[in-house]
Write a protein that holds these residues in place. Sequence first.
Motif, PDB file in Angstrom:
ATOM      1  N   PRO A   1       0.829  -1.201   0.000  1.00 42.67           N
ATOM      2  CA  PRO A   1       0.000   0.000   0.000  1.00 42.67           C
ATOM      3  C   PRO A   1       0.870   1.260   0.000  1.00 42.67           C
ATOM      4  O   PRO A   1       2.009   1.243   0.456  1.00 42.67           O
ATOM      5  CB  PRO A   1      -0.790  -0.113   1.310  1.00 42.67           C
ATOM      6  N   ALA A   2       0.305   2.337  -0.474  1.00 39.42           N
ATOM      7  CA  ALA A   2       1.013   3.613  -0.487  1.00 39.42           C
ATOM      8  C   ALA A   2       0.000   4.740  -0.470  1.00 39.42           C
ATOM      9  O   ALA A   2      -1.166   4.539  -0.790  1.00 39.42           O
ATOM     10  CB  ALA A   2       1.893   3.727  -1.737  1.00 39.42           C
ATOM     11  N   GLY A   3       0.468   5.902  -0.082  1.00 34.54           N
ATOM     12  CA  GLY A   3      -0.372   7.096  -0.108  1.00 34.54           C
ATOM     13  C   GLY A   3       0.318   8.189  -0.910  1.00 34.54           C
ATOM     14  O   GLY A   3       1.520   8.121  -1.168  1.00 34.54           O
ATOM     15  N   ALA A   4      -0.435   9.185  -1.297  1.00 34.14           N
ATOM     16  CA  ALA A   4       0.127  10.345  -1.995  1.00 34.14           C
ATOM     17  C   ALA A   4      -0.844  11.497  -1.815  1.00 34.14           C
ATOM     18  O   ALA A   4      -2.050  11.290  -1.744  1.00 34.14           O
ATOM     19  CB  ALA A   4       0.325  10.057  -3.475  1.00 34.14           C
TER      20      ALA A   4
ATOM     21  N   VAL B   1       4.920  12.905  -1.891  1.00 34.46           N
ATOM     22  CA  VAL B   1       5.082  11.451  -1.855  1.00 34.46           C
ATOM     23  C   VAL B   1       6.120  11.047  -0.810  1.00 34.46           C
ATOM     24  O   VAL B   1       6.994  11.828  -0.462  1.00 34.46           O
ATOM     25  CB  VAL B   1       5.532  10.911  -3.230  1.00 34.46           C
ATOM     26  N   GLY B   2       5.996   9.833  -0.330  1.00 38.67           N
ATOM     27  CA  GLY B   2       6.952   9.325   0.648  1.00 38.67           C
ATOM     28  C   GLY B   2       7.977   8.404   0.013  1.00 38.67           C
ATOM     29  O   GLY B   2       8.790   7.806   0.707  1.00 38.67           O
ATOM     30  N   SER B   3       7.937   8.321  -1.284  1.00 36.06           N
ATOM     31  CA  SER B   3       8.887   7.463  -1.992  1.00 36.06           C
ATOM     32  C   SER B   3      10.183   8.221  -2.242  1.00 36.06           C
ATOM     33  O   SER B   3      10.209   9.440  -2.245  1.00 36.06           O
ATOM     34  CB  SER B   3       8.284   7.040  -3.330  1.00 36.06           C
ATOM     35  N   VAL B   4      11.240   7.466  -2.443  1.00 37.13           N
ATOM     36  CA  VAL B   4      12.538   8.052  -2.753  1.00 37.13           C
ATOM     37  C   VAL B   4      12.723   7.958  -4.262  1.00 37.13           C
ATOM     38  O   VAL B   4      12.419   6.934  -4.869  1.00 37.13           O
ATOM     39  CB  VAL B   4      13.645   7.274  -2.017  1.00 37.13           C
ATOM     40  N   ASP B   5      13.202   9.031  -4.863  1.00 36.83           N
ATOM     41  CA  ASP B   5      13.331   9.037  -6.319  1.00 36.83           C
ATOM     42  C   ASP B   5      14.659   8.454  -6.751  1.00 36.83           C
ATOM     43  O   ASP B   5      15.660   9.152  -6.854  1.00 36.83           O
ATOM     44  CB  ASP B   5      13.189  10.457  -6.869  1.00 36.83           C
ATOM     45  N   ILE B   6      14.650   7.152  -6.975  1.00 31.59           N
ATOM     46  CA  ILE B   6      15.786   6.607  -7.719  1.00 31.59           C
ATOM     47  C   ILE B   6      15.195   6.065  -9.004  1.00 31.59           C
ATOM     48  O   ILE B   6      14.018   5.722  -9.060  1.00 31.59           O
ATOM     49  CB  ILE B   6      16.575   5.529  -6.945  1.00 31.59           C
ATOM     50  N   SER B   7      15.988   6.036 -10.016  1.00 28.24           N
ATOM     51  CA  SER B   7      15.613   5.469 -11.319  1.00 28.24           C
ATOM     52  C   SER B   7      14.369   6.107 -11.905  1.00 28.24           C
ATOM     53  O   SER B   7      13.635   5.463 -12.648  1.00 28.24           O
ATOM     54  CB  SER B   7      15.431   3.950 -11.201  1.00 28.24           C
ATOM     55  N   GLY B   8      14.129   7.382 -11.571  1.00 31.92           N
ATOM     56  CA  GLY B   8      13.088   8.105 -12.296  1.00 31.92           C
ATOM     57  C   GLY B   8      11.665   7.811 -11.888  1.00 31.92           C
ATOM     58  O   GLY B   8      10.726   8.114 -12.622  1.00 31.92           O
TER      59      GLY B   8
ATOM     60  N   LEU C   1       2.853   2.930  -5.985  1.00 29.62           N
ATOM     61  CA  LEU C   1       2.565   4.343  -5.777  1.00 29.62           C
ATOM     62  C   LEU C   1       1.567   4.901  -6.789  1.00 29.62           C
ATOM     63  O   LEU C   1       0.783   5.796  -6.472  1.00 29.62           O
ATOM     64  CB  LEU C   1       3.880   5.123  -5.865  1.00 29.62           C
ATOM     65  N   SER C   2       1.600   4.370  -8.009  1.00 28.38           N
ATOM     66  CA  SER C   2       0.804   5.046  -9.053  1.00 28.38           C
ATOM     67  C   SER C   2      -0.678   5.057  -8.740  1.00 28.38           C
ATOM     68  O   SER C   2      -1.365   6.020  -9.070  1.00 28.38           O
ATOM     69  CB  SER C   2       1.030   4.456 -10.446  1.00 28.38           C
ATOM     70  N   GLY C   3      -1.168   4.005  -8.104  1.00 34.36           N
ATOM     71  CA  GLY C   3      -2.591   3.987  -7.764  1.00 34.36           C
ATOM     72  C   GLY C   3      -2.950   5.104  -6.794  1.00 34.36           C
ATOM     73  O   GLY C   3      -3.986   5.762  -6.933  1.00 34.36           O
ATOM     74  N   ALA C   4      -2.075   5.323  -5.818  1.00 38.27           N
ATOM     75  CA  ALA C   4      -2.324   6.391  -4.846  1.00 38.27           C
ATOM     76  C   ALA C   4      -2.260   7.755  -5.524  1.00 38.27           C
ATOM     77  O   ALA C   4      -3.068   8.645  -5.256  1.00 38.27           O
ATOM     78  CB  ALA C   4      -1.303   6.313  -3.707  1.00 38.27           C
TER      79      ALA C   4
END
Lengths: 767, 767
Positions: free
Chosen positions: A458-461, A475-482, A527-530
């Motif tokens: 699961p993820a949120g945004a 977002v709470g994701s880290v941007d590696i690899s675009g 992440l994309s769904g969120a």
Amino acid sequence: MKDTKHLGKRRRIIDGLEKVRGKARYTADLSLAGMLHARPVLSPYPHAHIRAIDTAAALALPGVVAVLTGQDLNAGRTAHSRPSMLLAQDEVRFAGQPVAVVVAATEAQAADAAAVLDIDYEVLDSVDDAEQAMTDTQLVWPQGVPQADSSLAGLHGGEASVQGDETRSNIDERRVFERGDVESALAAAHIVIERTYTNARVHQSYLEPHAVVAQPGVRPGQVTVYTSTQGQYAVRSEVAGALGLRTGDVRIEPMTVGGGFGAKYGIVDALVTAVALHVDRPVRMVLSRSEDMLTTMPAPSTSIRVRLGADEHGQIVGLDVQAVIENGLFRFGHAGIIATVVGGMYRCDHVRIETLEVLTHRPPVGAYRAPGVPQALFALESSVDELAHTLGHDPLELRLQNAVQGGDSTGTGRPWPDIGLKACLERAREHPLWQSRGTVPHEGVGLAVGGWPGGFSPAGAVCRVDTDGTVRLHVGSVDISGVHSSMVLIVAETLGIDPEAVEIVQGTTDSGPYAPASGGSQVTISLSGAVLGASQQVREQLLDLAASHFEAHREDIELSEGQARVRGVAGQSVNLGELAQRGQRLPGGPGPVVAEGRAAIKGGAPGFTAQLMRVRVDPDTGHVTPLDAVCIQDVGYALNPLLVEGQMHGGAAQGLSMGLYEGMHFEGGTLTNPNFLEYVFPTSSDLPPIDAVIVERPSEHGPFGARIVGEPPITAGAAAIANAIRAAAGVRVTQLPATAEHVWQLMQQRDQQAGHPPGRTEAPHPS
Amino acid sequence: MKDTKHLGKRRRIIDGLEKVRGKARYTADLSLAGMLHARPVLSPYPHAHIRAIDTAAALALPGVVAVLTGQDLNAGRTAHSRPSMLLAQDEVRFAGQPVAVVVAATEAQAADAAAVLDIDYEVLDSVDDAEQAMTDTQLVWPQGVPQADSSLAGLHGGEASVQGDETRSNIDERRVFERGDVESALAAAHIVIERTYTNARVHQSYLEPHAVVAQPGVRPGQVTVYTSTQGQYAVRSEVAGALGLRTGDVRIEPMTVGGGFGAKYGIVDALVTAVALHVDRPVRMVLSRSEDMLTTMPAPSTSIRVRLGADEHGQIVGLDVQAVIENGLFRFGHAGIIATVVGGMYRCDHVRIETLEVLTHRPPVGAYRAPGVPQALFALESSVDELAHTLGHDPLELRLQNAVQGGDSTGTGRPWPDIGLKACLERAREHPLWQSRGTVPHEGVGLAVGGWPGGFSPAGAVCRVDTDGTVRLHVGSVDISGVHSSMVLIVAETLGIDPEAVEIVQGTTDSGPYAPASGGSQVTISLSGAVLGASQQVREQLLDLAASHFEAHREDIELSEGQARVRGVAGQSVNLGELAQRGQRLPGGPGPVVAEGRAAIKGGAPGFTAQLMRVRVDPDTGHVTPLDAVCIQDVGYALNPLLVEGQMHGGAAQGLSMGLYEGMHFEGGTLTNPNFLEYVFPTSSDLPPIDAVIVERPSEHGPFGARIVGEPPITAGAAAIANAIRAAAGVRVTQLPATAEHVWQLMQQRDQQAGHPPGRTEAPHPS
């Protein structure tokens, strides 16, 4: 996905400019008020007793604030994993283990003091490699292995059940994944190919070494950790767990990452945090290249014996694999991942996969992009290739004949969802490189397939519209690899705006939103769904505001090019910024335009690949020159093809590099090439052209049909290189990297034993 | 609000610990990699022509990177407000105006270079005060006033319509707020009290001077500004507007604020940002105390003539006010605020309020807690007090008789919503200090009332539950005066958790959520609805998760003490962290526990106060010693009484200080006491005991019935001091601060003109 304006289109990476302009702020660039600098002192011995540490000389040097040892920091806690290790106490157990930390006002003062620190070691016998570990009576952990933490391995989506348990030995865990009756099947087979394949440890070789700044917070135990990581929530768990802090008291601020590849989950973060809390000052530690290679968590060396049986039609009837995984000091847990993939590439009713997780006095291993799979597929795909050669079958057709599809079993018995392995092979069949193979002497084209099940969490945004029309995606994701470069496209598509108008806001562990780590190929898909959900809610809010602005029906509003209009009414428009202002400023009005999306996808979207490598093998020296690489990959739907291709290029390059160049060399238990001069990998000018061929077979679970992308491209390259060498020189590479020396020796054997190739079976000369 | 567990209870301020431990990070503590230090060079003259600036000597000093003048930075832009001023170009228009900025590697190098910068001024005649401005022919802006920006004044909730326009003069704006026929009413009145009241400029005197760090971003024009501010969105507008940047390109990170009081909305932020963008490096500027007092925006001096008419029963029948507001270089816009309050304290059908906004060659004025109201109420409440004395009525009963209530008109003609002015007066009547007044020679108790309409703006807030049970509240508000300490109580109450388990996450302009500035008394009232909404949604999510965990009906779940339980089922519970984990980790699960609340309240919730001051006046010297202060205030509902009382104490102290101590002294146009030695305000040991008495008359609009709190307590103190002096010594103070010299002179006049007090009316000796 038809008629999109932004999704599925090639669009440049959003953080490119800051990186080429030198504006990206890495952890090593961070300077906090009152910050001190820490240098670790590493053990030169794989196993030793620490008799004494004399800190007087170091402490006497200018600027030195503290010299800390295990006694100062460990507080009686026992480490059960590399990230939970602080400092060695009494005993060191791998060469490269931190024994002390020097803290000083400047980096140079810390380094000077570290150089004069006087540690008296009594060197002990060590368990240096897997073979010794399994035969010697000496135990790495005579008192038993400290309780392991599987949280990191869990990030990589391994699924397995422990089926065996050993009495005390250096084999930390033995597991058997079994279906059918493999011994009977192999006994009845028309042909059985058996060989053992080994590979060296390889390092993730990110350009930015591990770097951490820890800053004590207001209340005791509170701390902020700035770190180069792929996943702030994972680091938070590691640091809190290792130091016995409340999770919520540890705030992780993920910094720009200069390469991760599975290695950036907080290896020295707990140590630096402990130091900062001890001295109650902000502390920065940036590992040097050699420290980084000595003390972090590379990929394991493995020794994998494969017995592969087939009937006379090339149908695989039995597969028996024994994988010995040399873990170093702690088990990381590659077994489940290896079994899932190795036992899940080809349809077969009789499979046994035995995994032995072996401990040694070497640095604990960790995750490296598709952990364990390039090594395991080197063994499997070499075997399959050898089977085809032996039977005189076409290696591609034999794979197509046996390849799994949706509903077939993975190595651990669960069924695959719909997958594109066969689609990749069919695309490979048409590729000019495959069509033109075998036409030039000393050159050969090798084929191998690979894949990765992939995780999903699961993820949120959060999506917000600012009063100047800027749309922010938090977002709470880290941007590696675009990753984030694809997310902006989802927002742009949903709101009818230019992707340039979308800004990414990087969340920390306290500002959220929650997202899984950027690893295990799961982040984009999770992440994309969120992101889609948040954008859609914002779209609804904008439509409401525009309807009230125009006093029109909501259904008549259209959003495009950053404007809202009444459909069919020309000349009137209001931009998104004005709508946001309306919501935000009006007393009693609806309030700011903002929404949080939450998403949790229901099942995996595995990605498969077929790779071709063309090499030239020098007949006199065995030197292998890579000439062409083709990476064919089913990505389901390419949200941003440019970045998908980037992943495919990078993965193919790393696979090739594992096949030909990379290897950590140990003498006894000590790494002898901890630097980028002696640890060799190709520069961009050493690499052949890489043709990235995207296959899009939509996944039922992934958003927009997308599949996981990051890990598959690394899985098949090394095997394809080995198979290309087989095609070029008629020799079967059995160890990685396939150095000129190894290939030359194989060619020598080939010439000496003409007609008697190694192994039980017949192998023809190269065509 | 009955049966609350946390709301309405006294609870300590959440940022207290970090402040007393010295852990709070102020802007001046910030050190960024590559950061440079800037020092402004201020004009010593109120009006001068800049003949030349010779930068050679400054540039030759070690460490100096740049010496920037208006030519370098202004880029042809015209400033129309203090925050939009960068550097003087050709002409300086107030003493304290920045003329150049020196940028160097260290603070000391910048200061050294600033000291040797050679500026050749031709001193010009200046317009030094309001009287000169209105009579002299010299114009401050001979070419017309640059277009004004009313955004800052807008923050303070002033409501007014411009009714007059002047031909070119130093009176920038004349407005008349009028109802009924005031001249006829006064002519027919039984008694008319007329006097003119003046006051000095006062400074907000926050402990932390203005401090800004600006860091250029990746793309041209992008910048991050770290600043001590009450409202990041307001600063963003100022900086973007002044420099012509895209709003979205300016990212404001609000730092811990060491005192605001209306002054921290970005006065030098645009300047520092322009410098940073020019040198393309991070730049820090921390004003010294004297720079801060010379170049920022204090409260205006005013001269207010009041004519107050009443009938023989003490019923007010007419009120005529003319307020001259000395603005300095730019109009700030106090008129509407002054009119709203002065014309809205007492029921009266015939009111005229004329405001004259006058420009001089002094620093532009700005907001100081309830801008303009303490000055205006000093005039009004002195007049009302004098009316009571003259009629021989009780000053409290006369006020009660005339005081406005809900539905009565404000000074600008709109009706008040329900308000508590009378309730405060009734409480004052019962207070022991009032009951015991008039019993000690040379002592007196003064009464004055005050109030503030208050703003209200939409706001958002995000609430998240972390896996360890920590609940995070993400807000875009700035925490001054304990705002956030009340917000955590709302969350705790809603979720059944301890307030200690709630952490505040401070948003920036890009991470949001949107909130209005912490000024104009609006932030608590605007924000609490959003916080409540977010918490309630999170509660729903937790109930869903708990229901599925227990396989129970959702209605049977209760949340208390950080646990979810099935009502009536003992022994089983699950904590909020486990529920969050369930949501967050489960593939296909509902996802992270998080919600964003948006709120926009429908109307104001004004706050009123009645204040009592007891003073002793030395009969020989006129020296006034404050002995007791009582601040009675209708706060509607005290979310956290401890912090409400803190606001009341602080406001009462500032009001008292305006009454007795504070004044900026100008010689010509130049401030002569720009420091805390000569600009006097009381320390805590100088202050009398302050009794904060909370009245709770719930507002129909404020969340939980709460009313605005921040501004009312400052509004009545100066007037109450003046009225206490009247009670103690029989003299009517007409200028602030009421220095010993002023009071002594009044007493001299009293004794010389016994029987002939100043003004048209009879005034009795003190009782």
